[in-house]
Design a protein around this motif. Structure first.
Motif, PDB file in Angstrom:
ATOM      1  N   CYS A  69       0.850  -1.186   0.000  1.00 49.86           N
ATOM      2  CA  CYS A  69       0.000   0.000   0.000  1.00 49.86           C
ATOM      3  C   CYS A  69       0.888   1.238   0.000  1.00 49.86           C
ATOM      4  N   GLY A  70       0.349   2.302  -0.497  1.00 47.88           N
ATOM      5  CA  GLY A  70       1.083   3.565  -0.581  1.00 47.88           C
ATOM      6  C   GLY A  70       0.901   4.391   0.676  1.00 47.88           C
ATOM      7  N   THR A  71       0.807   5.676   0.511  1.00 51.33           N
ATOM      8  CA  THR A  71       0.791   6.597   1.647  1.00 51.33           C
ATOM      9  C   THR A  71      -0.489   6.538   2.470  1.00 51.33           C
ATOM     10  N   SER A  72      -1.517   5.867   1.980  1.00 51.51           N
ATOM     11  CA  SER A  72      -2.795   5.862   2.692  1.00 51.51           C
ATOM     12  C   SER A  72      -2.894   4.794   3.769  1.00 51.51           C
TER      13      SER A  72
ATOM     14  N   ALA B 297      -1.147 -13.129  12.059  1.00 50.70           N
ATOM     15  CA  ALA B 297      -1.938 -11.905  11.999  1.00 50.70           C
ATOM     16  C   ALA B 297      -1.009 -10.770  11.590  1.00 50.70           C
ATOM     17  N   LEU B 298      -1.518  -9.861  10.789  1.00 52.90           N
ATOM     18  CA  LEU B 298      -0.773  -8.690  10.342  1.00 52.90           C
ATOM     19  C   LEU B 298      -1.710  -7.502  10.460  1.00 52.90           C
ATOM     20  N   ALA B 299      -1.244  -6.437  11.119  1.00 54.11           N
ATOM     21  CA  ALA B 299      -2.144  -5.330  11.423  1.00 54.11           C
ATOM     22  C   ALA B 299      -1.489  -3.980  11.162  1.00 54.11           C
ATOM     23  N   GLY B 300      -2.330  -2.958  11.121  1.00 50.44           N
ATOM     24  CA  GLY B 300      -1.874  -1.591  10.938  1.00 50.44           C
ATOM     25  C   GLY B 300      -3.050  -0.648  10.870  1.00 50.44           C
ATOM     26  N   TRP B 301      -2.901   0.413  10.096  1.00 48.42           N
ATOM     27  CA  TRP B 301      -3.979   1.388   9.960  1.00 48.42           C
ATOM     28  C   TRP B 301      -4.021   1.893   8.520  1.00 48.42           C
ATOM     29  N   GLU B 302      -5.172   2.471   8.169  1.00 48.27           N
ATOM     30  CA  GLU B 302      -5.365   3.028   6.828  1.00 48.27           C
ATOM     31  C   GLU B 302      -6.278   4.244   6.919  1.00 48.27           C
ATOM     32  N   SER B 303      -6.091   5.165   5.983  1.00 45.51           N
ATOM     33  CA  SER B 303      -6.996   6.305   5.886  1.00 45.51           C
ATOM     34  C   SER B 303      -8.342   5.805   5.398  1.00 45.51           C
TER      35      SER B 303
ATOM     36  N   ASP C  13     -13.533   7.522   2.647  1.00 44.24           N
ATOM     37  CA  ASP C  13     -14.396   8.701   2.535  1.00 44.24           C
ATOM     38  C   ASP C  13     -13.741   9.955   3.113  1.00 44.24           C
ATOM     39  N   GLY C  14     -12.468   9.838   3.526  1.00 46.96           N
ATOM     40  CA  GLY C  14     -11.754  10.994   4.060  1.00 46.96           C
ATOM     41  C   GLY C  14     -12.038  11.278   5.516  1.00 46.96           C
ATOM     42  N   GLY C  15     -12.806  10.432   6.182  1.00 49.40           N
ATOM     43  CA  GLY C  15     -13.185  10.657   7.572  1.00 49.40           C
ATOM     44  C   GLY C  15     -12.277   9.959   8.561  1.00 49.40           C
ATOM     45  N   GLY C  16     -11.053  10.413   8.719  1.00 48.32           N
ATOM     46  CA  GLY C  16     -10.138   9.845   9.700  1.00 48.32           C
ATOM     47  C   GLY C  16      -9.450   8.586   9.221  1.00 48.32           C
ATOM     48  N   SER C  17      -9.086   7.753  10.171  1.00 48.42           N
ATOM     49  CA  SER C  17      -8.372   6.509   9.900  1.00 48.42           C
ATOM     50  C   SER C  17      -9.065   5.366  10.612  1.00 48.42           C
TER      51      SER C  17
ATOM     52  N   THR D 122      -5.349 -17.934   2.355  1.00 47.02           N
ATOM     53  CA  THR D 122      -6.425 -16.956   2.494  1.00 47.02           C
ATOM     54  C   THR D 122      -6.051 -15.871   3.500  1.00 47.02           C
ATOM     55  N   ARG D 123      -6.790 -14.766   3.388  1.00 49.80           N
ATOM     56  CA  ARG D 123      -6.700 -13.683   4.370  1.00 49.80           C
ATOM     57  C   ARG D 123      -8.122 -13.328   4.774  1.00 49.80           C
ATOM     58  N   THR D 124      -8.370 -13.311   6.080  1.00 49.78           N
ATOM     59  CA  THR D 124      -9.637 -12.827   6.618  1.00 49.78           C
ATOM     60  C   THR D 124      -9.325 -11.495   7.273  1.00 49.78           C
ATOM     61  N   ARG D 125     -10.058 -10.456   6.863  1.00 57.48           N
ATOM     62  CA  ARG D 125      -9.727  -9.094   7.300  1.00 57.48           C
ATOM     63  C   ARG D 125     -10.812  -8.529   8.209  1.00 57.48           C
ATOM     64  N   PHE D 126     -10.353  -7.822   9.255  1.00 56.80           N
ATOM     65  CA  PHE D 126     -11.211  -7.145  10.209  1.00 56.80           C
ATOM     66  C   PHE D 126     -10.754  -5.691  10.303  1.00 56.80           C
ATOM     67  N   VAL D 127     -11.691  -4.782  10.582  1.00 59.07           N
ATOM     68  CA  VAL D 127     -11.366  -3.355  10.694  1.00 59.07           C
ATOM     69  C   VAL D 127     -12.011  -2.762  11.940  1.00 59.07           C
ATOM     70  N   THR D 128     -11.432  -1.659  12.414  1.00 55.00           N
ATOM     71  CA  THR D 128     -12.004  -0.900  13.521  1.00 55.00           C
ATOM     72  C   THR D 128     -12.959   0.141  12.944  1.00 55.00           C
ATOM     73  N   ARG D 129     -13.645   0.829  13.826  1.00 53.14           N
ATOM     74  CA  ARG D 129     -14.418   1.997  13.385  1.00 53.14           C
ATOM     75  C   ARG D 129     -13.429   3.122  13.080  1.00 53.14           C
ATOM     76  N   ALA D 130     -13.888   4.138  12.431  1.00 58.19           N
ATOM     77  CA  ALA D 130     -13.032   5.284  12.110  1.00 58.19           C
ATOM     78  C   ALA D 130     -12.651   6.029  13.385  1.00 58.19           C
ATOM     79  N   VAL D 131     -11.427   6.542  13.394  1.00 57.34           N
ATOM     80  CA  VAL D 131     -10.952   7.357  14.509  1.00 57.34           C
ATOM     81  C   VAL D 131     -10.435   8.675  13.953  1.00 57.34           C
ATOM     82  N   SER D 132     -10.449   9.685  14.786  1.00 60.34           N
ATOM     83  CA  SER D 132      -9.956  11.009  14.388  1.00 60.34           C
ATOM     84  C   SER D 132      -8.432  10.979  14.247  1.00 60.34           C
ATOM     85  N   GLU D 133      -7.885  11.999  13.640  1.00 59.21           N
ATOM     86  CA  GLU D 133      -6.431  12.109  13.508  1.00 59.21           C
ATOM     87  C   GLU D 133      -5.779  12.193  14.884  1.00 59.21           C
TER      88      GLU D 133
END
Length: 179
Positions: A98-101, A116-122, A125-129, A142-153
């Protein structure tokens, strides 16, 4: 680390995005060629050996770990890509990118064929990360992916501070045997 950004964070804070094929279409090279472009301290500090010793997962092959004036700086290229080294076959697969996002920050082995491999992404919709975690299975590719809710900067920066603390502790633990 996400508990720093999202108070009360737990496994139930994650939303499953889905399951897809993994490890196909990656950039495969020899382990020795990969070691030429991946910082050796990043391999040690920002990587994990599989329980069987067969594999080494480097969370982000583009990161460098630099020590200066008693402080640790983790940085490097703006791109991010994990690398899975098959130490028995001598191959290294840069299987995601992935690039800068976004950034791949950390990982762990769940057993000898699953990690497991984790991190963050923008947010798109531009609403935080938001945070993400992928559960990768070598057994069925295979990869099974999970995400958090959006958080502020501001909250993402709290996550980043927790990550820096974690990575710094790993660095000093790695360096301790040298003293």
């Amino acid at each position: 680390m996400w508990r720093e950004a999202i108070p009360g964070f737990g496994l139930d804070s994650l939303t499953r995005e889905g399951r897809v094929q993994a490890f196909r279409g990656g950039d495969i090279q020899s382990v020795s060629d990969a070691r030429e472009w991946i910082d050796s301290s990043a391999i040690a500090v920002l990587g994990e050996q599989s329980p069987s010793g067969h594999y080494r997962l480097v969370f982000n092959g583009y990161d460098d770990v630099i020590e200066g004036n008693g402080k640790i700086v983790i940085g490097g290229d703006v791109d991010s890509a994990p690398v899975l080294m098959d130490l028995q076959h001598g191959t290294a697969n840069r299987f995601e990118f992935c690039g800068t996002s976004c950034i791949f920050d950390y990982g762990c082995w769940l057993d000898s064929l699953c990690f497991a491999l984790a991190g963050w992404e923008s947010n798109e919709d531009g609403g935080g990360s938001r945070g993400f975690i992928g559960i990768y299975s070598l057994a069925d590719s295979t990869r099974t992916r999970f995400v958090t809710r959006a958080v502020s900067e501001q909250n993402r920066k709290r996550y980043a501070a927790a990550y820096d603390k974690w990575a710094t502790a790993r660095y000093w633990a790695w360096k301790a045997p040298e003293k």
